[in-house]
Design a protein around this motif. Sequence first.
Motif, short mmCIF file in Angstrom:
data_model
loop_
_atom_site.label_atom_id
_atom_site.label_comp_id
_atom_site.label_asym_id
_atom_site.label_seq_id
_atom_site.Cartn_x
_atom_site.Cartn_y
_atom_site.Cartn_z
N ILE A 78 0.85 -1.19 0.00
CA ILE A 78 0.00 0.00 0.00
C ILE A 78 0.89 1.24 0.00
CG2 ILE A 78 -2.01 1.11 1.03
CD1 ILE A 78 -2.33 -1.44 2.78
N ASN A 79 0.71 2.07 -1.00
CA ASN A 79 1.47 3.33 -1.09
C ASN A 79 0.67 4.48 -0.52
OD1 ASN A 79 3.69 2.19 -2.47
ND2 ASN A 79 2.64 2.38 -4.44
N SER A 80 1.40 5.48 -0.07
CA SER A 80 0.79 6.76 0.35
C SER A 80 -0.43 6.53 1.24
CB SER A 80 0.40 7.58 -0.88
OG SER A 80 1.52 7.79 -1.69
N LEU A 81 -0.24 5.88 2.34
CA LEU A 81 -1.36 5.50 3.21
C LEU A 81 -2.19 6.70 3.65
CD1 LEU A 81 0.49 2.70 5.07
CD2 LEU A 81 -1.86 2.49 4.24
N GLU A 82 -3.51 6.47 3.70
CA GLU A 82 -4.47 7.49 4.11
C GLU A 82 -5.23 7.01 5.33
OE1 GLU A 82 -6.99 8.11 0.75
OE2 GLU A 82 -5.37 8.89 -0.53
N LEU A 110 -4.57 -2.65 10.47
CA LEU A 110 -3.79 -1.50 10.03
C LEU A 110 -4.42 -0.23 10.59
CD1 LEU A 110 -1.68 -0.06 8.19
CD2 LEU A 110 -3.38 -0.17 6.36
N THR A 111 -3.62 0.55 11.27
CA THR A 111 -4.07 1.83 11.80
C THR A 111 -3.18 2.92 11.23
OG1 THR A 111 -4.77 0.78 13.87
CG2 THR A 111 -4.52 3.18 13.87
N VAL A 112 -3.81 3.86 10.55
CA VAL A 112 -3.08 4.97 9.96
C VAL A 112 -3.35 6.22 10.81
CG1 VAL A 112 -2.68 6.34 7.89
CG2 VAL A 112 -3.34 3.93 7.68
N VAL A 113 -2.29 6.85 11.28
CA VAL A 113 -2.45 8.01 12.18
C VAL A 113 -1.89 9.28 11.52
CG1 VAL A 113 -2.45 6.60 14.24
CG2 VAL A 113 -0.28 7.53 13.36
#
Lengths: 113, 109
Positions: A78-82, A110-113
Amino acid sequence: DTAVSQTPKYLVTQMGNDKSIKCEQNLGHDTMYWYKQDSKKFLKIMFSYNNKELIINETVPNRFSPKSPDKAHLNLHINSLELGDSAVYFCASSSSGGNYGYTFGSGTRLTVV
Amino acid sequence: AQTVTQSQPEMSVQEAETVTLSCTYDTSESDYYLFWYKQPPSRQMILVIRQEAYKQQNATENRFSVNFQKAAKSFSLKISDSQLGDAAMYFCAYRDMRFGAGTRLTVKP
């Protein structure tokens, strides 16, 4: 012996980063999948590979790219995570076109902060 | 595209009682497979039971059984003698793994 194993089980990362989730199955199945489970528990198929060939590619952002080096492995990059990418991602495998059901991995939160 | 509908977001059952979870689906195929999956709090997806559409006999796995009505496109799951360990999310799925939205089952002691 774990039938379908995913690593890592948990992944916390910042927005904009690139990350990968790995999946391996030792069942001899010919088809592997990636699913996304959102916060409401809804499961949606993302990709399906049969003998290293992509057969299902649902409408997902092209920031998501599956890679299958052989029929026992299917990785998700996964690129450029949002922020909206935060979810649980499940790998699964099947044989006989899924007629006997799928075997799932334990999921990667998956947790994106 | 096939759709799978679970109309009960939540269900509750008393321990040792019986509960039925509903599922309907839409398909133009005549030969297919249907599944129920269980997802406990551990989040592991576990196959509970499988039904082949060309078989009229309803599938049974110990305390779990289905009521498969092909003409009505209905595939309900019956859990008999409910146990505390049955508490989980239950998902109905079509062969190509289109999943319903799930039913959260609570088991009361």
